[in-house]
Motif scaffolding. Structure first.
Motif, short mmCIF file in Angstrom:
data_model
loop_
_atom_site.label_atom_id
_atom_site.label_comp_id
_atom_site.label_asym_id
_atom_site.label_seq_id
_atom_site.Cartn_x
_atom_site.Cartn_y
_atom_site.Cartn_z
N LEU A 131 -7.17 0.94 -4.58
CA LEU A 131 -7.11 0.20 -3.32
C LEU A 131 -8.45 -0.41 -2.95
O LEU A 131 -8.53 -1.39 -2.21
CB LEU A 131 -6.64 1.14 -2.20
N ASP A 132 -9.53 0.18 -3.48
CA ASP A 132 -10.87 -0.24 -3.07
C ASP A 132 -11.49 -1.29 -3.96
O ASP A 132 -12.65 -1.66 -3.79
CB ASP A 132 -11.80 0.98 -3.01
N ASP A 154 -3.41 5.95 -0.87
CA ASP A 154 -4.72 5.41 -1.21
C ASP A 154 -4.66 4.54 -2.46
O ASP A 154 -5.66 4.35 -3.15
CB ASP A 154 -5.75 6.53 -1.40
N ARG A 194 0.84 -1.20 0.00
CA ARG A 194 0.00 0.00 0.00
C ARG A 194 0.87 1.25 0.00
O ARG A 194 1.83 1.37 0.76
CB ARG A 194 -0.92 0.00 1.23
N THR A 215 -6.38 -3.20 2.33
CA THR A 215 -7.26 -2.31 3.07
C THR A 215 -7.59 -2.84 4.46
O THR A 215 -7.44 -2.14 5.47
CB THR A 215 -8.58 -2.08 2.30
N ASP A 230 -13.36 -1.45 5.35
CA ASP A 230 -13.98 -2.30 4.33
C ASP A 230 -15.17 -3.00 4.98
O ASP A 230 -15.06 -3.55 6.07
CB ASP A 230 -12.98 -3.33 3.80
N SER A 243 -6.04 -0.05 7.12
CA SER A 243 -7.03 0.87 7.69
C SER A 243 -8.25 0.15 8.24
O SER A 243 -8.94 0.65 9.13
CB SER A 243 -7.49 1.87 6.63
#
Length: 233
Positions: A141-142, A115, A112, A151, A158, A155
């Motif tokens: 990333l999403d 973002d 990562r 993710t 999700d 962080s």
């Protein structure tokens, strides 16, 4: 009181603009015209020309005879130093070769960066029909198996985070690219530190549900081996 105030974030606008210009190549583009750079960055062409001139002098950009720009040799040198400093390549690359050989698909290791997720190491399948991306490419990333793994282990933002952590892997089916499917697992190092995501990606017609578990098990075995080599348990 003044002593209680947090120091203001120091920023140099010219530096950030120059770095934004380099980021325009993050999606894997080999060459970009002045017009394409203007579209991607939102900067005036005159601004791009000034920034690019400085980047050219330092070797970060190169301008071809037709006026198009491409990344310069300084970035290659710094990237090589970055990879050497990481020393992950000694453990990750052999695993990717084995994984790609066993599955017949492309195998990659993602980390990562802000973002985005970056393809730090990759072995592309040698099959005629394959999913092909170059090392160094920046991806969302999403979306995608690798992105989801990164993710939830960084962080945690999700909606499927608990489920992904519980099962130890994630399967994506056309999330990032409608033609591709992928499976990814987390890699942990010393003291359980999260290192990155290990994944397999290929055309959807070869990445069906009947293959997911077998690929996940293969990835988990390699992730455990890499973790042990990095000092994990």
């Amino acid at each position: 009181m003044a002593a209680d105030r947090q120091p203001k974030e120091q920023r140099v606008e010219a530096v950030e603009r120059a770095l934004t210009l380099l980021e325009a190549f993050a999606d894997g583009a080999d060459r970009l015209s002045l017009a394409e750079l203007a579209k991607q960055t939102g900067y005036y062409r005159s601004t791009i020309l000034r920034l690019a001139a400085s980047l050219q002098r330092m070797g970060y950009l190169h301008r071809d005879a037709d006026g198009c720009y491409r990344l310069g040799p300084t970035l290659w040198r710094l990237g090589s130093q970055y990879q050497r400093a990481f020393r992950l390549a000694d453990y990750i690359r052999p695993a990717l070769v084995e994984i790609s050989g066993e599955t017949g698909e492309s195998a990659a290791f993602y980390v990562r960066e802000g973002d985005q997720r970056v393809v730090l190491y990759r072995v592309n399948s040698d099959r005629p029909t394959r999913h092909h991306i170059e090392e160094g490419s920046a991806l969302p990333l999403d979306r995608g198996a690798g992105g989801r793994i990164l993710t939830v282990h960084t962080s945690g933002d999700d909606e499927h985070a608990d489920q992904i952590r519980a099962q130890g892997f994630y399967v994506s089916d056309g999330e990032r690219s409608p033609e591709a499917g992928a499976v990814a697992v987390p890699v942990f190092g010393m003291n359980g530190e999260f290192i990155g995501a290990l994944g397999v990606v290929g055309p959807r017609h070869r990445m069906g549900a009947d293959n997911h578990r077998a690929i996940a098990d293969l990835l988990l075995r390699h992730a455990e081996k890499i973790g042990a080599q990095l000092g994990g348990r």
